[in-house]
Design an enzyme around this catalytic site. Sequence first.
Site, PDB file in Angstrom:
ATOM      1  N   GLN A   1      -3.239  -2.024   7.250  1.00 16.64           N
ATOM      2  CA  GLN A   1      -3.637  -3.438   7.329  1.00 16.64           C
ATOM      3  C   GLN A   1      -4.328  -3.898   6.039  1.00 16.64           C
ATOM      4  O   GLN A   1      -4.128  -3.289   5.004  1.00 16.64           O
ATOM      5  CB  GLN A   1      -4.539  -3.683   8.553  1.00 16.64           C
TER       6      GLN A   1
ATOM      7  N   LYS B   1       0.830  -1.218   0.000  1.00 21.32           N
ATOM      8  CA  LYS B   1       0.000   0.000   0.000  1.00 21.32           C
ATOM      9  C   LYS B   1       0.859   1.259   0.000  1.00 21.32           C
ATOM     10  O   LYS B   1       0.524   2.251  -0.620  1.00 21.32           O
ATOM     11  CB  LYS B   1      -0.920   0.005   1.233  1.00 21.32           C
TER      12      LYS B   1
HETATM   13  P1  GDP Z   1       2.321  -2.182   3.042  1.00 23.93           P
HETATM   14  O1  GDP Z   1       2.231  -2.396   4.512  1.00 23.93           O
HETATM   15  O2  GDP Z   1       1.099  -2.657   2.338  1.00 23.93           O
HETATM   16  O3  GDP Z   1       2.672  -0.770   2.660  1.00 23.93           O
HETATM   17  O4  GDP Z   1       3.505  -3.120   2.538  1.00 23.93           O
HETATM   18  P2  GDP Z   1       4.969  -3.280   3.221  1.00 23.93           P
HETATM   19  O5  GDP Z   1       5.757  -2.063   2.948  1.00 23.93           O
HETATM   20  O6  GDP Z   1       4.828  -3.719   4.632  1.00 23.93           O
HETATM   21  O7  GDP Z   1       5.522  -4.542   2.436  1.00 23.93           O
HETATM   22  C1  GDP Z   1       5.658  -4.522   1.056  1.00 23.93           C
HETATM   23  C2  GDP Z   1       7.128  -4.789   0.696  1.00 23.93           C
HETATM   24  O8  GDP Z   1       7.216  -5.105  -0.677  1.00 23.93           O
HETATM   25  C3  GDP Z   1       8.019  -3.585   0.885  1.00 23.93           C
HETATM   26  O9  GDP Z   1       9.293  -4.043   1.256  1.00 23.93           O
HETATM   27  C4  GDP Z   1       8.071  -2.937  -0.495  1.00 23.93           C
HETATM   28  O10 GDP Z   1       9.265  -2.195  -0.729  1.00 23.93           O
HETATM   29  C5  GDP Z   1       8.037  -4.157  -1.367  1.00 23.93           C
HETATM   30  N1  GDP Z   1       7.363  -3.962  -2.662  1.00 23.93           N
HETATM   31  C6  GDP Z   1       6.212  -3.296  -2.944  1.00 23.93           C
HETATM   32  N2  GDP Z   1       5.862  -3.468  -4.228  1.00 23.93           N
HETATM   33  C7  GDP Z   1       6.803  -4.270  -4.771  1.00 23.93           C
HETATM   34  C8  GDP Z   1       6.971  -4.859  -6.067  1.00 23.93           C
HETATM   35  O11 GDP Z   1       6.165  -4.685  -6.969  1.00 23.93           O
HETATM   36  N3  GDP Z   1       8.055  -5.671  -6.239  1.00 23.93           N
HETATM   37  C9  GDP Z   1       8.961  -5.905  -5.241  1.00 23.93           C
HETATM   38  N4  GDP Z   1       9.987  -6.685  -5.491  1.00 23.93           N
HETATM   39  N5  GDP Z   1       8.831  -5.375  -4.023  1.00 23.93           N
HETATM   40  C10 GDP Z   1       7.762  -4.581  -3.781  1.00 23.93           C
HETATM   41  P1  IMO Z   2       0.241  -2.905   7.237  1.00 22.71           P
HETATM   42  O1  IMO Z   2      -0.515  -1.599   7.266  1.00 22.71           O
HETATM   43  C1  IMO Z   2       0.359  -7.105   8.359  1.00 22.71           C
HETATM   44  C2  IMO Z   2      -1.541  -8.186  12.146  1.00 22.71           C
HETATM   45  C3  IMO Z   2      -0.621  -8.670  13.243  1.00 22.71           C
HETATM   46  C4  IMO Z   2      -1.538  -9.668  13.944  1.00 22.71           C
HETATM   47  C5  IMO Z   2      -2.895  -8.974  13.860  1.00 22.71           C
HETATM   48  C6  IMO Z   2      -3.262  -8.189  15.115  1.00 22.71           C
HETATM   49  O2  IMO Z   2       1.716  -2.741   7.251  1.00 22.71           O
HETATM   50  O3  IMO Z   2      -0.284  -3.769   6.151  1.00 22.71           O
HETATM   51  P2  IMO Z   2      -2.405  -5.867  16.101  1.00 22.71           P
HETATM   52  O4  IMO Z   2      -1.032  -5.413  16.504  1.00 22.71           O
HETATM   53  O5  IMO Z   2      -3.027  -5.037  15.037  1.00 22.71           O
HETATM   54  O6  IMO Z   2      -3.319  -6.077  17.279  1.00 22.71           O
HETATM   55  O7  IMO Z   2      -2.179  -7.365  15.496  1.00 22.71           O
HETATM   56  O8  IMO Z   2      -2.821  -8.075  12.767  1.00 22.71           O
HETATM   57  N1  IMO Z   2      -1.193  -6.851  11.580  1.00 22.71           N
HETATM   58  C7  IMO Z   2      -0.620  -6.686  10.393  1.00 22.71           C
HETATM   59  N2  IMO Z   2      -0.166  -7.598   9.503  1.00 22.71           N
HETATM   60  N3  IMO Z   2       0.422  -5.780   8.087  1.00 22.71           N
HETATM   61  C8  IMO Z   2      -0.043  -4.856   8.956  1.00 22.71           C
HETATM   62  O9  IMO Z   2      -0.097  -3.552   8.671  1.00 22.71           O
HETATM   63  C9  IMO Z   2      -0.561  -5.300  10.189  1.00 22.71           C
HETATM   64  N4  IMO Z   2      -1.076  -4.673  11.263  1.00 22.71           N
HETATM   65  C10 IMO Z   2      -1.462  -5.638  12.107  1.00 22.71           C
HETATM   66  O10 IMO Z   2       0.530  -9.292  12.713  1.00 22.71           O
HETATM   67  O11 IMO Z   2      -1.619 -10.846  13.199  1.00 22.71           O
END
Ligand code: GDP
Ligand code: IMO
Length: 431
Positions: free
Chosen positions: A225, A16
């Site tokens: 999330q 996201k």
């Molecule tokens: P979010 O919580 O939904 O914003 O996602 P996170 O940042 O926790 O996890 C997504 C991970 O995937 C991050 O390390 C990003 O840099 C990486 N990422 C996102 N889009 C892509 C993609 O299209 N390809 C690759 N290889 N990595 C990506």
């Molecule tokens: P983003 O925004 C992935 C998961 C936790 C746990 C459950 C409850 O980065 O996608 P909490 O601390 O919210 O009470 O935990 O929800 N969880 C996530 N998993 N991405 C997240 O956020 C999360 N935020 C909470 O791992 O299973």
Amino acid sequence: MPVTIVLGGQWGDEGKGKITDALAATADIVIRPNGSTNAGHTVVTDDGIFKLHVIPSGILYPHCTCIIGAGVAVSPPDLLREIAALRERHARLGQLYLSDRAHVIMPYHPLLDLYEEQRRGAAGIGTTLRGNGPAFTDKVARRGIRVADLLPGSEAHLRQKLEMLLPEKNTLFVHLYHQQPLDLDELLKEARTWGEALAPFVIAAEVFVQDALAAGKHVIVEAAQGTMLDLDYGTYPYVTSSSPTAAGACQGAGIAPTQVERVVGVFKAYTTRVGAGPFPTELTDETGQLLRERGREYGTTTGRPRRVGWFDAVAARYTARLNGMTEAALTKLDMLDPLPEIRVCVGYRLGDRELTAPPAQLDQCMAVEPVYEILPGWQTDTSQAASFADLPPAAQRYVERIEELIGVPITMIGIGPARRQIVWRHASALA
Ligand code: GDP
Ligand code: IMO
Ligand code: MG
């Protein structure tokens, strides 16, 4: 009505942050509507890797105003650290505001989160231990502390609230968890310093946003999330404590459903989940290990290894419909590059029945067997593709099949973590 909602269509960490950052290039305002420091959104720019927790992913553009909305629970020390770290690394940031109605994660919340997880033992949720659940519990129980309560001038009011609240927390600490009680005066002292430090950021965010919309500004709401972690529609009780849906995004951002034009669902090209709970397509074999290592699937907030599995089109179609997604972004397609074949879950088998949506009963959700469709892999590097036509035919077919299964056009395809690594397609051309 130029509001775009960006939200997760799976169990979080779909990318996201990256998608919001890409869309924010032409937005005026980005709002976080839900969650807390439990979230970790990654944005990769020429200046490096930024991991954002409560600050919206538009902050790396000086033209963007970023708002932490009323639906967020904010830990003041975490937020102040996040602001300081960003300022240290990146001189040209957008303007940041914080809703006066946002709830505060107080020092007792992470402790309650930890002690309750310990008490649950093997039945633990696997929370991020950031105090998210206990803070939202207090909000719903109408005893939460809000940002407005921390501001200079509110000291007497805050003392009164804490005098009422703290005996209950301390009873739990001492008698249920066998821990030390917290001291009221210490808490009040800390709260005063937070209030002073945060005051310059605090506004009536919903009024600000409505004024901006009336002036024709383009607003993005960046939910945290994913919908399968939603309190109502996720895999309860293995969920988070706020609503990561489009409806939750409206509520938390102070925006009406009628003001929303686009709902962009973000999906990973496979599935990951952190923490405990049902995961029908989970892979515990070497393909899972390969995706975890290749995709660096370790939590952005906690560093925990993420559980990895095939794309679950049953869950994805469910979340696409619940959120009224107008389009979808499919991220990390490049992670599938080495695989000779790729599975997609198209149904859940439960005994002799086939389910087309996740069941409410936890035991059933745990017991469903995925029905897979097998698609050919492409075993070609996709990370440099400049257009959809540049992708290998099998990759194009994979994207088109997912599009068909979830019933939403895929307008953005992630092929790497960097800003430029998105293949754009236009919804109108897909009709
Ligand atoms: P979010 O919580 O939904 O914003 O996602 P996170 O940042 O926790 O996890 C997504 C991970 O995937 C991050 O390390 C990003 O840099 C990486 N990422 C996102 N889009 C892509 C993609 O299209 N390809 C690759 N290889 N990595 C990506
Ligand atoms: P983003 O925004 C992935 C998961 C936790 C746990 C459950 C409850 O980065 O996608 P909490 O601390 O919210 O009470 O935990 O929800 N969880 C996530 N998993 N991405 C997240 O956020 C999360 N935020 C909470 O791992 O299973
Ligand atoms: Mg994340």
